[in-house]
Enzyme design. Sequence first.
Site, PDB file in Angstrom:
ATOM      1  N   TRP A   1      48.162   5.472  74.572  1.00 42.77           N
ATOM      2  CA  TRP A   1      47.081   5.242  73.709  1.00 42.77           C
ATOM      3  C   TRP A   1      47.631   4.321  72.736  1.00 42.77           C
ATOM      4  O   TRP A   1      48.733   4.720  71.910  1.00 42.77           O
ATOM      5  CB  TRP A   1      46.797   6.593  72.864  1.00 42.77           C
ATOM      6  CG  TRP A   1      45.394   6.578  72.061  1.00 42.77           C
ATOM      7  CD1 TRP A   1      44.184   6.396  72.702  1.00 42.77           C
ATOM      8  CD2 TRP A   1      45.483   6.343  70.852  1.00 42.77           C
ATOM      9  NE1 TRP A   1      43.360   6.464  71.677  1.00 42.77           N
ATOM     10  CE2 TRP A   1      44.087   6.504  70.694  1.00 42.77           C
ATOM     11  CE3 TRP A   1      46.276   6.383  69.835  1.00 42.77           C
ATOM     12  CZ2 TRP A   1      43.689   6.317  69.121  1.00 42.77           C
ATOM     13  CZ3 TRP A   1      45.919   6.342  68.344  1.00 42.77           C
ATOM     14  CH2 TRP A   1      44.428   6.142  68.066  1.00 42.77           C
TER      15      TRP A   1
ATOM     16  N   LYS B   1      42.330  12.973  72.894  1.00 46.23           N
ATOM     17  CA  LYS B   1      41.903  14.424  72.822  1.00 46.23           C
ATOM     18  C   LYS B   1      42.839  15.061  71.609  1.00 46.23           C
ATOM     19  O   LYS B   1      42.415  15.645  71.240  1.00 46.23           O
ATOM     20  CB  LYS B   1      42.047  15.138  74.159  1.00 46.23           C
ATOM     21  CG  LYS B   1      41.686  16.517  74.203  1.00 46.23           C
ATOM     22  CD  LYS B   1      40.103  16.634  73.894  1.00 46.23           C
ATOM     23  CE  LYS B   1      39.828  18.380  73.704  1.00 46.23           C
ATOM     24  NZ  LYS B   1      38.692  18.356  73.005  1.00 46.23           N
TER      25      LYS B   1
ATOM     26  N   GLU C   1      30.726   9.553  68.216  1.00 40.62           N
ATOM     27  CA  GLU C   1      32.009   9.276  69.030  1.00 40.62           C
ATOM     28  C   GLU C   1      31.852   9.088  70.558  1.00 40.62           C
ATOM     29  O   GLU C   1      32.543   8.568  71.097  1.00 40.62           O
ATOM     30  CB  GLU C   1      32.823  10.588  68.848  1.00 40.62           C
ATOM     31  CG  GLU C   1      32.583  11.933  69.594  1.00 40.62           C
ATOM     32  CD  GLU C   1      33.624  13.035  69.030  1.00 40.62           C
ATOM     33  OE1 GLU C   1      34.646  12.622  68.962  1.00 40.62           O
ATOM     34  OE2 GLU C   1      33.018  14.130  68.989  1.00 40.62           O
TER      35      GLU C   1
ATOM     36  N   ARG D   1      43.597  13.569  77.676  1.00 39.13           N
ATOM     37  CA  ARG D   1      43.964  13.293  76.104  1.00 39.13           C
ATOM     38  C   ARG D   1      43.578  11.902  75.810  1.00 39.13           C
ATOM     39  O   ARG D   1      43.557  11.748  74.494  1.00 39.13           O
ATOM     40  CB  ARG D   1      45.368  13.432  76.427  1.00 39.13           C
ATOM     41  CG  ARG D   1      45.929  14.684  76.722  1.00 39.13           C
ATOM     42  CD  ARG D   1      47.529  14.822  76.805  1.00 39.13           C
ATOM     43  NE  ARG D   1      48.346  14.338  75.900  1.00 39.13           N
ATOM     44  CZ  ARG D   1      48.887  15.438  75.083  1.00 39.13           C
ATOM     45  NH1 ARG D   1      48.673  16.621  75.325  1.00 39.13           N
ATOM     46  NH2 ARG D   1      49.556  15.009  73.970  1.00 39.13           N
TER      47      ARG D   1
ATOM     48  N   GLU E   1      28.778  17.654  61.890  1.00 36.81           N
ATOM     49  CA  GLU E   1      29.295  17.715  63.205  1.00 36.81           C
ATOM     50  C   GLU E   1      28.343  17.121  64.185  1.00 36.81           C
ATOM     51  O   GLU E   1      28.748  16.404  65.255  1.00 36.81           O
ATOM     52  CB  GLU E   1      29.581  19.343  63.491  1.00 36.81           C
ATOM     53  CG  GLU E   1      30.120  19.356  65.026  1.00 36.81           C
ATOM     54  CD  GLU E   1      31.062  18.923  65.491  1.00 36.81           C
ATOM     55  OE1 GLU E   1      32.058  18.281  64.546  1.00 36.81           O
ATOM     56  OE2 GLU E   1      31.477  19.009  66.660  1.00 36.81           O
TER      57      GLU E   1
ATOM     58  N   ASN F   1      56.242   9.262  73.578  1.00 37.44           N
ATOM     59  CA  ASN F   1      55.154   9.658  72.641  1.00 37.44           C
ATOM     60  C   ASN F   1      55.607  10.031  71.295  1.00 37.44           C
ATOM     61  O   ASN F   1      56.932  10.370  70.947  1.00 37.44           O
ATOM     62  CB  ASN F   1      54.848  11.030  73.021  1.00 37.44           C
ATOM     63  CG  ASN F   1      53.877  11.028  74.445  1.00 37.44           C
ATOM     64  OD1 ASN F   1      53.800   9.867  74.904  1.00 37.44           O
ATOM     65  ND2 ASN F   1      53.507  12.218  74.825  1.00 37.44           N
ATOM     66  N   GLY F   2      54.892   9.510  70.379  1.00 38.17           N
ATOM     67  CA  GLY F   2      55.193   9.550  68.854  1.00 38.17           C
ATOM     68  C   GLY F   2      55.111   8.129  68.302  1.00 38.17           C
ATOM     69  O   GLY F   2      54.766   7.266  68.963  1.00 38.17           O
TER      70      GLY F   2
ATOM     71  N   HIS G   1      19.674  10.457  46.895  1.00 40.92           N
ATOM     72  CA  HIS G   1      20.623   9.819  46.088  1.00 40.92           C
ATOM     73  C   HIS G   1      21.546   8.598  46.624  1.00 40.92           C
ATOM     74  O   HIS G   1      22.304   8.255  46.235  1.00 40.92           O
ATOM     75  CB  HIS G   1      21.786  10.797  45.693  1.00 40.92           C
ATOM     76  CG  HIS G   1      21.283  11.907  45.051  1.00 40.92           C
ATOM     77  ND1 HIS G   1      20.618  11.970  43.477  1.00 40.92           N
ATOM     78  CD2 HIS G   1      20.977  13.090  45.223  1.00 40.92           C
ATOM     79  CE1 HIS G   1      20.271  13.012  43.067  1.00 40.92           C
ATOM     80  NE2 HIS G   1      20.490  14.032  44.088  1.00 40.92           N
TER      81      HIS G   1
ATOM     82  N   LYS H   1      29.531  14.114  66.811  1.00 37.40           N
ATOM     83  CA  LYS H   1      29.274  13.982  68.281  1.00 37.40           C
ATOM     84  C   LYS H   1      28.486  12.881  68.723  1.00 37.40           C
ATOM     85  O   LYS H   1      28.929  12.222  69.801  1.00 37.40           O
ATOM     86  CB  LYS H   1      28.446  15.323  68.660  1.00 37.40           C
ATOM     87  CG  LYS H   1      29.317  16.482  68.797  1.00 37.40           C
ATOM     88  CD  LYS H   1      30.295  16.803  69.665  1.00 37.40           C
ATOM     89  CE  LYS H   1      31.528  16.399  69.115  1.00 37.40           C
ATOM     90  NZ  LYS H   1      32.172  17.409  68.361  1.00 37.40           N
TER      91      LYS H   1
HETATM   92  C1  F6R Z   1      35.885  15.637  67.644  1.00 36.19           C
HETATM   93  C2  F6R Z   1      37.156  15.831  67.819  1.00 36.19           C
HETATM   94  C3  F6R Z   1      38.346  15.432  66.882  1.00 36.19           C
HETATM   95  C4  F6R Z   1      39.149  17.031  66.775  1.00 36.19           C
HETATM   96  C5  F6R Z   1      40.219  16.371  65.912  1.00 36.19           C
HETATM   97  C6  F6R Z   1      41.192  17.519  65.566  1.00 36.19           C
HETATM   98  O1  F6R Z   1      34.953  15.845  68.792  1.00 36.19           O
HETATM   99  O2  F6R Z   1      37.161  16.436  68.926  1.00 36.19           O
HETATM  100  O3  F6R Z   1      37.549  15.281  65.769  1.00 36.19           O
HETATM  101  O4  F6R Z   1      38.400  17.831  66.099  1.00 36.19           O
HETATM  102  O5  F6R Z   1      41.030  15.231  66.343  1.00 36.19           O
HETATM  103  O6  F6R Z   1      41.842  17.964  66.832  1.00 36.19           O
HETATM  104  P1  F6R Z   1      42.182  19.525  67.081  1.00 36.19           P
HETATM  105  O7  F6R Z   1      41.302  20.521  66.877  1.00 36.19           O
HETATM  106  O8  F6R Z   1      42.668  19.551  68.360  1.00 36.19           O
HETATM  107  O9  F6R Z   1      43.238  19.551  65.848  1.00 36.19           O
END
Ligand code: F6R
Length: 622
Positions: free
Chosen positions: A75, A617, A502, A27, A495, A101-102, A518, A499
Site C-alpha cells: 500500500w 483495512k 469511503e 487489508r 459514521e 511493512n512499516g 451554523h 460509510k
Molecule cells: C472505516 C474504517 C476505518 C477504521 C479505522 C480504525 O470503515 O474501517 O475508519 O475504523 O481505520 O481501524 P481499527 O478499528 O482497526 O483500529
Amino acid sequence: MCGIVGYIGSKQASPFLVGGLRRLEYRGYDSAGIATINSPEGIRITRVAGRVDQLDQAVSRRPQVATTGIGHTRWATHGPATEENAHPHVGGHGVLALTHNGVIENYETLKQGLLALGYTFHSATDSEVIAHLMAECLKNISAAPNATTDSVDRYVEAVQQTLVQLRGTYGLAIVFRDRPDMIIAARLGSPLVIGVGRGEHFLASDTSPLVGFTERIVYLADHQLAVLRADSIQVIHRDEGKVRPNVQQLSSQTQEVDLGGFPHYMLKEIYEQPESIRNALRGRLDKDNGTAKFGGLNLTPQQLRSVRRLLLTGCGTSWHSAMVGEYIIEELARLPVEVEYASELRYRNPPLEHDTLIFGITQSGETADTLAALREMKRKGHHTLAICNVIGSSIAQEADGGIYLHAGPEIGVASTKAFTSQLTVLSLLALHFGRLRGLSFEAGQRIIARLEELPELIERTLECHDKVRTVAARFADATNFLYLGRNTNFPSALEGALKLKEISYIHAEGYPAAEMKHGPIALVDEHTPSVFIIPRGVVYDKVLSNLQEVKARGGPVIAIVDHHDPQVARLADEVISVPATEEFLQPIVTAIPMQLLAYEIATLRGCDVDKPRNLAKSVTVE
Ligand code: F6R
C-alpha cells in the site's frame, strides 16, 4: 495495509505465497510481488503494479522450482504504485531480497550514505534502503578476516547490524541468494506470525494466510528476530538473546473466510450482524445481578469503583463508536467520559488523573495511532484496556486487559459488523459501570432485556433492504450528502457519512442536526440529499424542526424513523423505517440502513466496495 507471506519447506513455495497474498488482499494494497530462490538462477523477483490475480498470471508464465520464498502486497507510502516500488526489493546486486511493512523515518539519511558507497536505487521506497543497507552489512561481515563462510550467524549479525540503524517500524521477511534453506524475519511495530508445520514453516503478517496450513503459530514480539528453516525456528530477542518460541493454537475465530453466496464481503458482514451482536453479548449478561460481566478487564470491582473518568480513543469508525460510548456511559453510569482521536492523543499531553481508565477501541488491533496512544498512556501509568476484534493482535497483546468483540473476521475494508459489536460492548460496559455506581437493579434488568432483544431486532431491521435499494437508485447520482442527527445519533450521522464517502467516493458530511444552521445549511439545495436520523426520543421535535429547515430550502430528505409520523412522511422525500428500541441502542439499529445505503449506492456507481481506492483495512502507518 501491506501484507507479508513467506514459505520454507519441501513443497513449491509460490502457490502458498500467491494464495497467502490473496487472503491478505482485504487489508488494501496497490501492488504485489514475490521473491523465490530458484537454483541455479538465484533470487527471482516477480512483481506487478496491480492485483494478486495479475501476479498469479505473471508467476505462472515461468516455471518455479523454489521451495523458499517471500511475498508482499504493498500500500503505497513512499512513491506511487509502480512495479519498481513494489516489494520484494533486492539488496546488493541480488545477494538478498526483502519485504517490509512499516515506515523507516531516517531512510533519506541512510540512502545518502548508501549512494555515496555506490549503491543504485531502483525505487522511491524506504524499504529498498533496508535491502542495500543489509547487503552492505553482510558484505562487511563476510570480509572480516575470521568470517565463517555461510554460517547462519553471519546473516543474523548482518540483520541485527541493519536493524539498529533503522528509526521507525518494520515487519521484515528476508531471503538470501546463498542460503536458500533460510528465511529471516524481524519485527518492530509491524506484526508477523510464524506458522509451524511438519518439515515446513510459514510466515505472514496476520493469521489469515495460515488457515488450513497449520494450527500452530508463534507471534513474533517487538525486537525479536526469527530464523526459519524447514525443520526449525530460532527466535532471538535484541536484548535477551535466544528465547524459546511460544507456540500457540490458531484461534478458532480465524475460520476460513468465503463469500457465502454474497456478492461482496461488505454485504455478507452487514447480514452477519444479528450473529456478531449475539456473540458480543454471549456469556456477558448477568441477569441475577442485573449487570454485565467481563473476563479480561484485569481489575477488581473495588478498582473499577474508584475509576473517576474514562478516556476512549480510536480512529475512524472506532472513534465514532467511542463517541456513541461517551453518550451511553455518561447517561447510564454517570461517569465522565472523554473521547480523543488516537492520532491526536499520542502527541498531546492531556492532564489526566491516575484514576482515569483508558480504552483503545479497534477492530484490527493493529492501527498504528491507537497502539502508540495506548503505549503513551501506559507509560504515564494508566491502566489500558482494548476493545478489539482480532485475537492476538498487537493491541490485544499490549493492553493491560480488554474485551474481545468476537465478531469474526471483517474482510470488507469498510467497517460494518465491528462497529455494531463495538457499540454492543460499550453498552455492556455502560451497564457494568452503571451497576457499580448508581444504576438500580431494575434498570439493569430492563437494559439486559433490551440487549437480549438486539439480535432479533437487527434481523428485522435488515428487512429495510428493499426500501434502501429504491432510495439508493433515486440518489446514486448525487455528488454531496449531509447526514444529520442529534444526541447518540450525531456520531451515527458521522459514521453514515464515512460509510458513504469511503466506498462510493461521494462527498458526505455528518453534523449534529442543530449545528447545520451554523454553516452547512449553505450547502442545501435540490441536488444535496440530507439523511436525517430521527427516531423517537428526547430531541425528536427538535430534529423535526431541523428537517423542516432543510425542506424549506428545497433539499431532498431521506428520513430514518422508528415509528410512523404523518408529518415526517409528508415532509420527507423517502422514509426508511427501522424497529424501535431504547434510545441508547438506536445507533446500532440505525447503522444498518446507512450501511446498506452506502453499499447500494457504491455498487450502482460501479465501485469496488470491498477494496475502495486508497484505503487499507488495517492502518499500520502513522
Ligand atoms: C472505516 C474504517 C476505518 C477504521 C479505522 C480504525 O470503515 O474501517 O475508519 O475504523 O481505520 O481501524 P481499527 O478499528 O482497526 O483500529
